[in-house]
Scaffold this active site. Sequence first.
Site: not given
Ligand code: 5GP
Ligand code: ZN
Length: 116
Positions: A100, A102
């Site tokens: 999703h 971010h």
């Molecule tokens: P990505 O690796 O996809 O760029 O970043 C995903 C981020 O989402 C990670 O930094 C991880 O710590 C955070 N994250 C994953 N699950 C959750 C959650 O349930 N709550 C929150 N607040 N952060 C999450």
């Molecule tokens: Zn979503």
Amino acid sequence: MENCIFCKIVRGEIPSTKIYEDDNVLVFKDLHPVSPVHVLIIPKVHFDNLHMMSTSCEGLEALNAIFQALPEIVRLVGLEEKGFRLINNCGVSAGQSVMHTHFHLIGGRSLGTKIV
Ligand code: 5GP
Ligand code: ZN
């Protein structure tokens, strides 16, 4: 999206520490912060990744809403003067683990000059 973690956060089904919210954008603290300030900026509407957003009109509108809100978000987390890094991981090989879109907004310490 039914099983998307961040959609569940938008719907309030999973708790989060919210920093900012408007009709289109939600900002909450990352569960595993890498710096004193580490928040995630997401569109409330589900898009799998940034590439998909930036190739659709609806996605571009949502991106516009995010960047319009950015100054207020930066002010709320206290990084106006200190500066910040805004990161998007797009796709698995770029390190995206939650599908999703971010943006990681990080700061509050010296981040160095290297991106990776
Ligand atoms: P990505 O690796 O996809 O760029 O970043 C995903 C981020 O989402 C990670 O930094 C991880 O710590 C955070 N994250 C994953 N699950 C959750 C959650 O349930 N709550 C929150 N607040 N952060 C999450
Ligand atoms: Zn979503």
